[in-house]
Scaffold this motif. Structure first.
Motif, PDB file in Angstrom:
ATOM      1  N   ASP A 117       5.943 -24.092  22.427  1.00 32.06           N
ATOM      2  CA  ASP A 117       7.151 -24.351  23.433  1.00 32.06           C
ATOM      3  C   ASP A 117       8.255 -23.698  22.977  1.00 32.06           C
ATOM      4  OD1 ASP A 117       9.111 -25.140  25.323  1.00 32.06           O
ATOM      5  OD2 ASP A 117       9.106 -27.297  24.994  1.00 32.06           O
ATOM      6  N   ARG A 167       7.038 -25.013  29.119  1.00 32.23           N
ATOM      7  CA  ARG A 167       6.739 -25.982  28.089  1.00 32.23           C
ATOM      8  C   ARG A 167       5.456 -25.581  27.489  1.00 32.23           C
ATOM      9  NH1 ARG A 167       7.834 -31.820  30.068  1.00 32.23           N
ATOM     10  NH2 ARG A 167       7.517 -32.225  27.930  1.00 32.23           N
ATOM     11  N   ASN A 220       3.231 -17.873  30.263  1.00 32.25           N
ATOM     12  CA  ASN A 220       4.614 -18.527  29.714  1.00 32.25           C
ATOM     13  C   ASN A 220       5.823 -17.642  29.731  1.00 32.25           C
ATOM     14  OD1 ASN A 220       3.158 -20.713  28.370  1.00 32.25           O
ATOM     15  ND2 ASN A 220       2.176 -19.500  26.824  1.00 32.25           N
TER      16      ASN A 220
END
Length: 201
Positions: free
Chosen positions: A66, A96, A115
């Protein structure tokens, strides 16, 4: 020789004449009202802009760790995952890592591999903006490389900055980029000089 009888013109009732004129006036006013309710932007297909700058922080797909994005404006306002709006800045997406990345599609669980965090600056105040990345939580104790881009949206898309930072361990904070915006929105003094902006949690 027969004399032709003159046709008598029908009498025009002034009441009907007045009603007809009122009807024409009503139609004219209705057309004017329609034109007034239809902005020029809709006619030309223009879409009102919602951001001046878009800041994107991404790291490798399916990486479980994260990372957090922190942006500070010239007034000292900070935007981050616990303060998603500050000044003219807004955190549009907080990622996250592997947490909360599963989706239910047609009854099957699908993992979203992306991500990415996105911050938009929906206007600009003159001065310096700082973009930092923090290694917030680790799930495999491995270093992470983050890619950062800053794009000026108006009047056309222009890449202000594109680069990477290395985050070796949990808790590490790195300055990705600092840039200055003048009162007209022009960008200058782009640098990566370190500056700590992450607050103690």
């Amino acid at each position: 020789m027969a004399i032709g009888r003159k046709r008598r013109e029908p009498e025009v009732d002034p009441f009907y004449d007045m009603l007809f004129n009122i009807l024409i006036a009503f139609v004219f006013c209705f057309i004017i009202a329609l034109l007034a309710m239809n902005p020029v932007a809709m006619k030309t297909g223009d879409i009102p802009s919602k951001a001046e700058f878009i800041i994107t922080v991404s790291w490798p797909d399916l990486n479980p760790n994260d990372l957090d994005t922190w942006v500070q404006d010239p007034a000292g306002n900070l935007v981050w995952f616990r303060q998603r709006e500050a000044g003219l800045m807004h955190l549009d997406r907080d990622d996250r890592g592997s947490v909360g990345e599963s989706l239910l599609v047609n009854g099957k669980e699908v993992i979203n591999p992306l991500n990415q965090e996105v911050v938009t600056i929906r206007g600009f105040a003159p001065g310096e903006y700082s973009v930092n990345v923090q290694y917030y939580e680790t799930r495999n104790r491995e270093p992470v490389e983050a890619t950062i881009s800053v794009i000026k949206v108006n009047p056309k898309a222009d890449v202000v900055f594109y680069g990477t930072v290395q985050l070796p361990a949990k808790g590490v904070e790195r300055t990705a980029v600092r840039f200055t915006v003048d009162s007209n929105g022009a960008v200058a003094d782009i640098n990566t000089l370190p500056k700590k902006i992450v607050e103690n949690l």
